[in-house]
Design a protein around this motif. Structure first.
Motif, PDB file in Angstrom:
ATOM      1  N   ARG A 196       1.619 -79.207  44.985  1.00  0.00           N
ATOM      2  CA  ARG A 196       0.794 -78.826  46.113  1.00  0.00           C
ATOM      3  C   ARG A 196       1.614 -78.033  47.122  1.00  0.00           C
ATOM      4  O   ARG A 196       2.818 -78.237  47.258  1.00  0.00           O
ATOM      5  CB  ARG A 196       0.252 -80.070  46.818  1.00  0.00           C
ATOM      6  CG  ARG A 196      -0.585 -80.927  45.922  1.00  0.00           C
ATOM      7  CD  ARG A 196      -0.806 -82.282  46.512  1.00  0.00           C
ATOM      8  NE  ARG A 196      -1.741 -82.273  47.650  1.00  0.00           N
ATOM      9  CZ  ARG A 196      -1.978 -83.391  48.355  1.00  0.00           C
ATOM     10  NH1 ARG A 196      -1.326 -84.507  48.071  1.00  0.00           N
ATOM     11  NH2 ARG A 196      -2.808 -83.354  49.342  1.00  0.00           N
ATOM     12  N   ASP A 242      -8.817 -80.004  47.791  1.00  0.00           N
ATOM     13  CA  ASP A 242      -7.906 -81.109  48.071  1.00  0.00           C
ATOM     14  C   ASP A 242      -8.575 -82.045  49.075  1.00  0.00           C
ATOM     15  O   ASP A 242      -8.838 -81.633  50.207  1.00  0.00           O
ATOM     16  CB  ASP A 242      -6.601 -80.556  48.644  1.00  0.00           C
ATOM     17  CG  ASP A 242      -5.511 -81.604  48.770  1.00  0.00           C
ATOM     18  OD1 ASP A 242      -5.848 -82.786  48.942  1.00  0.00           O
ATOM     19  OD2 ASP A 242      -4.325 -81.237  48.705  1.00  0.00           O
ATOM     20  N   LYS A 251      -3.118 -75.589  46.287  1.00  0.00           N
ATOM     21  CA  LYS A 251      -2.568 -75.467  44.936  1.00  0.00           C
ATOM     22  C   LYS A 251      -1.427 -74.453  44.884  1.00  0.00           C
ATOM     23  O   LYS A 251      -0.427 -74.661  44.186  1.00  0.00           O
ATOM     24  CB  LYS A 251      -3.677 -75.054  43.962  1.00  0.00           C
ATOM     25  CG  LYS A 251      -3.247 -74.905  42.509  1.00  0.00           C
ATOM     26  CD  LYS A 251      -4.448 -74.633  41.617  1.00  0.00           C
ATOM     27  CE  LYS A 251      -4.050 -74.530  40.147  1.00  0.00           C
ATOM     28  NZ  LYS A 251      -3.384 -73.264  39.835  1.00  0.00           N
TER      29      LYS A 251
END
Length: 557
Positions: A196, A242, A251
């Motif tokens: 992430r 998310d 991402k």
């Protein structure tokens, strides 16, 4: 994500069974002897029983096939291999490839344990998985297990280039290849997926740092530059969403680019707005560096200007502990008030894992401007001192947090305001107080070896400024340290007048670089790393006036 395995025992099991398990139901034995799962909440397992007291198992894995997993076992640990020989071969590989890269005449057990344990941890990841990429076929190297560049870009990747230049070039090539096939550079990567992204697109900083320090070889820098521009210009799709930060993609890439490009700042529409703003500024500086080297002059001017946009979050009226000027949240109407002592947050907040006291120092590429905005050199010294004052935060601790990567640069910033002696004192105080060889030997999570790498730079006596060729000078721990730079090149660091353990007599009295008297409190990659070199420190128990040269560069100011 699929991982295939293949294993062998050196003894026949007398029984075996397979199980499927969940938290709610526990484990259930499968009468068929077969178990599989495609759910993250459903586990599978096998149980083997033996009559032998000692059983050796050889196991291989592959992302691609069970056949490759079996081949890996046979290639690396063929039948009949003694366990002790595997242990010895592993030790030899670590000693040859990693631990012998840094040698010292020091005999202090604590310092040696800290040195070599840190070297070990910083080399655990990323992992070279060339030939094991299930997503695409390529002649380029493939590295993953990157946790994460937000943790690593400040000092870890710079030391990887010093110690492992061949592998580091491969890692840069791998990053660019990931961009070719996935569309973005990863800020983190595991199990063959990007993610992430905590703040900026910090692989940009890594590529820029490698470029300005001369990484060439087989790197396709035109493709590398395309990757940088993609990060700088195209916001990634918010897929998957998310749940901890649903406003934009975490991402990869820069999810808050629409504000950054249109407004030159980031509004609270986006989570982690201030963190993203100061990191996007550093990312754009990285794009500027590579654009300059590739003679893309219009682009270079554009991104240099954008690298100054951290200034649009600077509120000169925001105060804390008698100091004025902090990076703060803002919208199109103006600045939003914050409490710099208490505004550290997480995924959904303006500041990610550090406060505005920390993030206000982030844009080191524009340090001269920052010093002016804070009120000049004397005020900056006072402000830095306050960060290391016990109880200044209103509790028993310091504002400076040794567990947090956004703080890593801060002890060394005194070099920019003519107080190199305080860089030595504060960084050494942190290292000696918060790092030890015990169970609680790290001040926080190891974060992919990031903290250990910070400690290693402290021991060496230098600190890298990512995206520039600049290294800030403080002072080394050891009387003698030799770093193998590869290709027959070495950096030799010596210190006389100290105590050989970095506890006392830590202040620089004089310095010779490659045999010549040195008056700057910084040096460049070309001075001692590109072709090797020597650093000869004379240390003492009080500050001296050895430094009379110009201050470290501030290229965006």
């Amino acid at each position: 994500m699929r991982v295939m395995g293949c294993g062998y025992f050196d003894a026949e099991p007398v029984s075996n069974a397979t199980y499927i398990g969940t938290d709610a139901q526990g484990s259930v034995k499968q009468k068929s002897g077969f178990a599989s799962s495609t759910s993250g909440s459903t586990r599978v397992g096998g149980l083997f029983s033996f009559q032998d007291d000692v059983v050796t198992s050889r196991v291989g894995i592959s992302w691609i096939s069970t056949q490759k997993a079996c081949k890996h076992v046979q290639d690396e640990i063929p039948h009949g291999t003694e366990f002790t020989s595997v242990v010895e071969a592993t030790k030899a590989e670590w000693n040859t490839t990693v631990l012998s890269k840094v040698t010292t005449t020091n005999t202090n057990a604590t310092s040696l344990e800290l040195l070599y344990t840190s070297l070990y941890f910083m080399h655990l990841i990323p992992t070279n998985q060339t030939g094991e990429n299930p997503s695409w076929s390529s002649s380029e190297p493939y590295y993953q297990d990157i946790f994460t560049y937000w943790d690593l870009f400040r000092c870890s990747t710079a030391l990887m280039q010093v110690l492992q230049p061949t592998a580091y070039e491969e890692q840069i090539r791998s990053l660019i290849d990931i961009f070719r096939f996935e569309g973005y550079l990863p800020d983190a990567r595991s199990s063959n997926y990007n993610g992430r992204t905590q703040g900026g697109s910090n692989a940009d900083n890594i590529l820029a740092d490698a470029y300005v320090k001369g990484v060439r070889g087989s790197v396709n820098w035109e493709d590398g530059y395309k990757a940088l521009v993609k990060d700088a210009e195209v916001a990634p799709p918010n897929d998957p969403i998310d749940p901890m930060a649903p406003d934009s993609s975490t991402k990869e890439g820069r999810g808050a680019l629409p504000d950054w490009i249109r407004l030159g700042f980031i509004t609270p529409k986006y989570t982690r707005a201030v963190t993203r703003a100061v990191e996007y500024a550093c990312n754009d500086f990285g794009v500027y560096q590579v654009a300059t080297g590739l003679k893309k002059h219009d682009d270079a001017e554009k991104y240099l200007n954008r690298s100054r946009n951290w200034r649009n979050h600077w509120n000169p009226e925001q105060t804390s502990l008698g100091f004025s000027g902090f990076v703060v949240p803002r919208n199109t109407s103006g600045f939003l008030e914050t409490d710099p002592l208490a505004d550290s947050g997480y995924w959904g907040d303006p500041y990610y894992e550090a406060s505005s006291w920390a993030y206000s120092w982030a844009s080191v590429h524009d340090m001269k401007e920052m010093v002016e905005r804070m009120g000049g050199e004397k005020t900056v010294v006072d402000r830095l001192n306050t960060m290391f004052t016990e109880g200044a935060s209103g509790s028993s601790g310091m504002i400076f947090d040794p567990t947090n990567e956004p703080m890593f640069n801060i002890p060394y910033l005194y070099n920019y305001v003519n107080r190199q002696d305080l860089s030595v004192a504060q960084s050494r105080k942190v290292a000696k107080k918060y790092f030890n060889t015990g169970v609680a030997g790290l001040p926080g999570n190891s974060d992919a070896g990031a903290m250990q790498t910070w400690l290693l730079w402290n021991m060496i006596g230098l600190y890298p400024i990512t995206g520039q060729t600049t290294f800030l000078i403080h002072s080394p721990w050891f009387e003698s340290l030799v770093i193998d730079l590869g290709g027959g090149k070495k950096l030799r660091v010596t210190a006389t007048g100290g105590d050989g353990n970095g506890d006392n007599k830590i202040y620089v009295q004089s310095l010779k670089v490659n045999g010549k008297q040195w008056r700057k409190n910084w040096l460049t990659w070309g001075d001692v790393f590109e072709n090797g070199g020597t650093l000869e420190f004379e240390l003492g128990d009080s500050p001296s006036d050895w430094f009379t040269g110009e201050l470290p560069p501030s290229p965006a100011s």
